[in-house]
Motif scaffolding. Structure first.
Motif, short mmCIF file in Angstrom:
data_model
loop_
_atom_site.label_atom_id
_atom_site.label_comp_id
_atom_site.label_asym_id
_atom_site.label_seq_id
_atom_site.Cartn_x
_atom_site.Cartn_y
_atom_site.Cartn_z
N LYS A 1 1.16 9.10 10.21
CA LYS A 1 1.28 7.82 9.42
C LYS A 1 0.12 7.80 8.73
O LYS A 1 -0.81 7.78 9.15
CB LYS A 1 2.16 6.87 9.65
CG LYS A 1 1.14 6.02 10.76
CD LYS A 1 2.00 4.81 11.29
CE LYS A 1 1.11 3.55 10.96
NZ LYS A 1 0.58 3.29 9.88
N THR A 2 0.50 7.07 7.38
CA THR A 2 -0.95 6.82 6.60
C THR A 2 -0.40 5.39 6.05
O THR A 2 0.87 4.97 5.85
CB THR A 2 -1.14 7.76 5.43
OG1 THR A 2 -0.12 7.84 4.41
CG2 THR A 2 -1.31 9.19 6.19
N GLY A 3 -1.49 4.60 5.43
CA GLY A 3 -1.36 3.26 4.83
C GLY A 3 -1.03 2.10 5.75
O GLY A 3 -1.26 2.24 7.04
N GLY A 4 -1.13 0.98 5.17
CA GLY A 4 -1.21 -0.18 5.77
C GLY A 4 -2.42 -0.75 6.73
O GLY A 4 -3.46 0.11 6.54
N ARG B 1 7.77 8.84 1.82
CA ARG B 1 6.66 8.00 1.43
C ARG B 1 7.17 6.93 0.29
O ARG B 1 8.26 6.86 0.05
CB ARG B 1 6.04 9.09 -0.02
CG ARG B 1 5.54 9.95 0.51
CD ARG B 1 4.84 10.94 -0.41
NE ARG B 1 5.68 11.48 -1.07
CZ ARG B 1 6.55 12.58 -0.69
NH1 ARG B 1 6.31 13.10 0.38
NH2 ARG B 1 7.52 13.20 -1.55
N THR C 1 0.82 -1.41 -0.09
CA THR C 1 -0.18 0.00 -0.02
C THR C 1 0.70 1.26 0.02
O THR C 1 2.09 1.20 0.36
CB THR C 1 -0.87 0.00 1.09
OG1 THR C 1 -0.17 -0.03 2.23
CG2 THR C 1 -1.88 -1.23 1.31
N ARG D 1 2.26 4.24 1.49
CA ARG D 1 2.29 4.72 3.12
C ARG D 1 3.16 5.98 2.98
O ARG D 1 4.03 6.08 2.34
CB ARG D 1 3.35 3.46 3.63
CG ARG D 1 2.44 2.23 3.57
CD ARG D 1 3.50 1.06 3.98
NE ARG D 1 2.71 -0.33 3.71
CZ ARG D 1 2.26 -1.12 4.87
NH1 ARG D 1 2.29 -0.46 6.05
NH2 ARG D 1 1.78 -2.08 4.64
N GLY E 1 5.78 -0.04 6.75
CA GLY E 1 5.68 1.39 6.87
C GLY E 1 6.99 2.49 6.88
O GLY E 1 8.12 1.42 6.88
#
Length: 162
Positions: A150-153, A107, A29, A31, A113
């Protein structure tokens, strides 16, 4: 492959020895992670940074480049970090009254991550800055390095609450 240790810690095998977690089954994904930190310096250093008169040269540019290099080399420095493709690094350095505030966003599109890469980016930028100003202020202090968001995962979006 050994099962995680009874403690529930994923970085320990059945005997309690450190291991790198297998992330091959995790979904790829997009992240991001953002970290911040500050280098506290003497007022004379703040003035030199603002006027561009640091004897060793452009300390802020060196800090930005050091941060990018740090993000890319994180698995070489942090033993259990996975080598991942770092797709982007933004490093901001801002001279403030008490020193320099550093912010880094890293990114990737991968299976794990980039929090450690963002933290390493901030630390490397801070160390690059300290190296550039240490003759002016041998008492410079790196402080308050932390992940902000943080984003994603699997966990998605996370932001520091305090």
């Amino acid at each position: 492959m050994p099962e995680p240790h009874d403690s529930g810690l994923t970085h320990l095998d059945a005997s309690g020895a450190a291991r790198m977690v297998d992330v091959s089954a995790k979904e790829v994904t997009a992240r991001t992670a953002t970290a911040t930190g500050t280098v506290l310096v003497a007022p004379e250093v703040v003035a030199a940074l603002r006027s561009g008169e640091v004897p060793k040269g452009d300390a802020l540019a060196v800090a930005r480049i050091a941060g990018i290099q740090g993000a890319k080399r994180t698995p070489d420095l942090v033993p259990l970090c996975h080598p991942i493709a770092v797709h982007g690094v933004d490093v901001a350095v801002e001279v403030v009254e008490r020193g320099v505030d550093i912010s880094a966003t890293v990114r990737t599109a991968d299976r794990t991550g980039v929090e450690m890469e963002a933290l390493t980016c901030v630390m490397a930028a801070a160390l690059g800055l300290v190296d550039m100003v240490k003759a002016l202020d041998p008492e410079a202090v790196v402080t308050d390095v932390r992940v902000e968001e943080k984003t994603g995962g699997k966990t998605g979006y996370w932001r520091r609450s305090r």
